[in-house]
Design a protein around this motif. Structure first.
Motif, PDB file in Angstrom:
ATOM      1  N   LYS A  69      37.513  37.860  36.386  1.00 28.21           N
ATOM      2  CA  LYS A  69      37.514  36.078  36.200  1.00 28.21           C
ATOM      3  C   LYS A  69      36.058  36.068  35.405  1.00 28.21           C
ATOM      4  CE  LYS A  69      39.409  35.184  40.665  1.00 28.21           C
ATOM      5  NZ  LYS A  69      39.164  34.446  41.959  1.00 28.21           N
ATOM      6  N   PRO A  70      35.930  34.896  34.898  1.00 34.21           N
ATOM      7  CA  PRO A  70      34.538  34.553  34.269  1.00 34.21           C
ATOM      8  C   PRO A  70      33.552  34.316  35.142  1.00 34.21           C
ATOM      9  CG  PRO A  70      36.276  33.068  33.088  1.00 34.21           C
ATOM     10  CD  PRO A  70      36.846  33.869  34.098  1.00 34.21           C
ATOM     11  N   MET A  71      32.305  34.924  35.069  1.00 35.36           N
ATOM     12  CA  MET A  71      31.399  34.998  36.207  1.00 35.36           C
ATOM     13  C   MET A  71      31.125  33.718  36.897  1.00 35.36           C
ATOM     14  SD  MET A  71      28.049  37.114  36.266  1.00 35.36           S
ATOM     15  CE  MET A  71      26.886  36.118  35.122  1.00 35.36           C
ATOM     16  N   VAL A  72      31.125  32.545  36.267  1.00 34.92           N
ATOM     17  CA  VAL A  72      30.710  31.399  36.716  1.00 34.92           C
ATOM     18  C   VAL A  72      31.854  31.065  37.833  1.00 34.92           C
ATOM     19  CG1 VAL A  72      31.801  30.109  34.903  1.00 34.92           C
ATOM     20  CG2 VAL A  72      30.000  29.042  36.357  1.00 34.92           C
ATOM     21  N   ARG A  73      33.173  31.345  37.604  1.00 36.93           N
ATOM     22  CA  ARG A  73      34.378  30.888  38.091  1.00 36.93           C
ATOM     23  C   ARG A  73      34.187  31.170  39.663  1.00 36.93           C
ATOM     24  NH1 ARG A  73      39.789  29.490  36.288  1.00 36.93           N
ATOM     25  NH2 ARG A  73      41.227  29.585  38.087  1.00 36.93           N
ATOM     26  N   HIS A  74      33.565  32.519  39.966  1.00 41.69           N
ATOM     27  CA  HIS A  74      33.511  33.037  41.425  1.00 41.69           C
ATOM     28  C   HIS A  74      32.722  31.981  42.173  1.00 41.69           C
ATOM     29  CE1 HIS A  74      35.311  36.910  40.565  1.00 41.69           C
ATOM     30  NE2 HIS A  74      34.580  37.004  39.399  1.00 41.69           N
ATOM     31  N   SER A  75      31.563  31.858  41.613  1.00 47.98           N
ATOM     32  CA  SER A  75      30.740  30.804  42.443  1.00 47.98           C
ATOM     33  C   SER A  75      31.453  29.582  42.843  1.00 47.98           C
ATOM     34  CB  SER A  75      29.469  30.579  41.808  1.00 47.98           C
ATOM     35  OG  SER A  75      28.768  31.857  41.805  1.00 47.98           O
ATOM     36  N   VAL A  76      32.132  28.823  41.743  1.00 48.12           N
ATOM     37  CA  VAL A  76      32.786  27.645  41.806  1.00 48.12           C
ATOM     38  C   VAL A  76      33.609  27.623  43.012  1.00 48.12           C
ATOM     39  CG1 VAL A  76      33.957  25.933  40.506  1.00 48.12           C
ATOM     40  CG2 VAL A  76      31.988  26.932  39.403  1.00 48.12           C
ATOM     41  N   GLU A  77      34.689  28.747  42.738  1.00 50.83           N
ATOM     42  CA  GLU A  77      35.682  28.869  43.664  1.00 50.83           C
ATOM     43  C   GLU A  77      35.139  28.894  45.162  1.00 50.83           C
ATOM     44  OE1 GLU A  77      39.199  30.443  40.826  1.00 50.83           O
ATOM     45  OE2 GLU A  77      38.192  31.990  42.158  1.00 50.83           O
TER      46      GLU A  77
END
Length: 391
Positions: free
Chosen positions: A38-46
């Motif tokens: 996953k794009p790195m930013v997506r992990h935090s957002v989810e």
């Protein structure tokens, strides 16, 4: 996400993702580089979007990066975007001002997108500390020998017992952090918000950090992520049964279903999520649901089984794992599962932060044979397929 509350009682998460990631040398801003699929930013957002204590999620990106962000997060919604500044401090300040303009908040968690894997335990500990303190930050001890250099040569050894590694997310009373940023907006370029909060005269308390909150910064941090051929595939299986009884609610896959009977258990008795939890735990050889949430412990009485599944998923994430797909079967005569199947699939996909195309739910009967055939109970099976990096 929790039910809407007055702005003065809400908890917000502010994710800073406005950098260009020059030190990483990736050819694109590092927050959009794939990490564990996953794009790195997506992990935090989810992680923040699906945490029950977080009401709103804000993402600060650089000028011209919003289209990249939307592509990285599709089809996720429910977040707000703010354009950042030239420095991290300015980007955070822009985000705080946007929250203030929207009515403010009670608490704020500020997090760097370069730390993609956030354990729920850290979020819970931070918010728990905010119940009695104005701020809290996660820290880890320095375990290596620490030295100070002079002109690229060893100058002296520094006592590592007095040095601690600071991580994010960092949690604050929103009004106090907002005032601190207002005060120092023109004359500080702090590398984190605890510095600004401390400079404003406030107490900064600490909680235990976590090694999985590693910050991705240099090219070497990303090399392993580009070697997907070095990953091993694992499978876990789960099975659970609960008794049906009148006067109980029926929860399946985190969805409440109208029926004349419900399932009996110490928690909410969600037989499908219990089977899924065991499948996930089995994939990383982490025991079973009873090891982590023993029915003898009164704190789990009536508990939402979503929490159990998120815990199992977080253990996989902490090992750098990827959940590729889950396949579940409900075994019962009634109720009919098909009318609820897509709702359950969407809910499970949200719980696990994976695409709905990776979630399969089927239903079958036992042709009126056995306890399920007599409608005395419901059984469920689940299989989870994950991958881990080879040791």
């Amino acid at each position: 996400m929790v039910e809407a509350r007055d702005p003065s009682e809400r908890t917000h998460a502010l994710i800073v993702a406005a950098g260009v990631g020059a030190r990483a040398g990736l050819g694109l801003p590092k927050q959009f580089e794939p990490i564990n699929g996953k794009p790195m930013v997506r992990h935090s957002v989810e992680r923040f979007l699906f945490h029950p204590a977080i009401d709103d999620v804000w993402i600060v990106v650089g000028q011209g990066q919003q289209e990249q962000l939307d592509e990285a997060l599709a089809p996720i919604s429910g977040y707000s975007v703010v354009i950042g500044g030239a420095t991290r401090q300015q980007s955070v300040y822009n985000g705080l001002k946007a929250i203030r303009a929207g009515g403010g908040a009670k608490n704020i968690l500020v997090h760097d997108a370069a730390r993609p894997f956030i354990p729920d335990r850290v979020i819970d500990d931070l918010l728990g500390r905010l119940m009695s303190e104005p701020s809290a930050i996660p820290i880890l001890p320095s375990v290596d020998t620490m030295v100070q250099l002079a002109e690229e040569q060893l100058d002296r050894t520094v006592d590592r017992n007095s040095l601690w590694r600071v991580q994010t997310p960092q949690a604050f009373d929103f009004a106090k952090l907002m005032a601190a940023h207002d005060r120092f907006a023109a004359d500080q370029n702090a590398s984190d918000d605890a510095q600004i909060f401390k400079a404003a005269g406030h107490v900064v308390t600490v909680v235990d950090g976590d090694e999985c909150l590693k910050k991705y910064t240099l090219p070497a941090d990303f090399n392993g992520e580009r070697r997907q051929d070095m990953r091993q595939t694992r499978t876990g299986m789960g099975y659970d049964v609960h008794r049906l009884a009148s006067g109980e609610d029926l929860w399946l896959g985190g969805v409440k279903i109208d029926h004349d009977k419900g399932l009996v258990g110490h928690s909410d008795a969600d037989v499908l999520l219990h089977a899924l939890c065991d499948a996930l735990l089995g994939a990383v050889a982490a025991g079973d649901i009873g090891d982590h949430f023993p029915p003898s412990d009164p704190q789990w009485r009536g508990a939402d089984s979503t929490r159990f599944v998120k815990h199992a998923a977080s253990l996989i994430a902490q090992k750098g794992g990827i959940i590729h797909n889950v396949d579940m079967t409900v075994i019962c005569e009634a109720p009919k599962i098909k009318p609820h199947r897509e709702t359950i699939r969407r809910n499970v996909a949200e719980i696990l932060s994976i695409g709905i195309d990776r979630v399969s739910i089927k239903a079958t009967t036992t042709e009126r044979l056995g306890f399920t055939g007599r409608e005395e109970g419901i059984a469920a099976q689940a299989i989870a397929t994950i991958s881990l990096e080879e040791n």
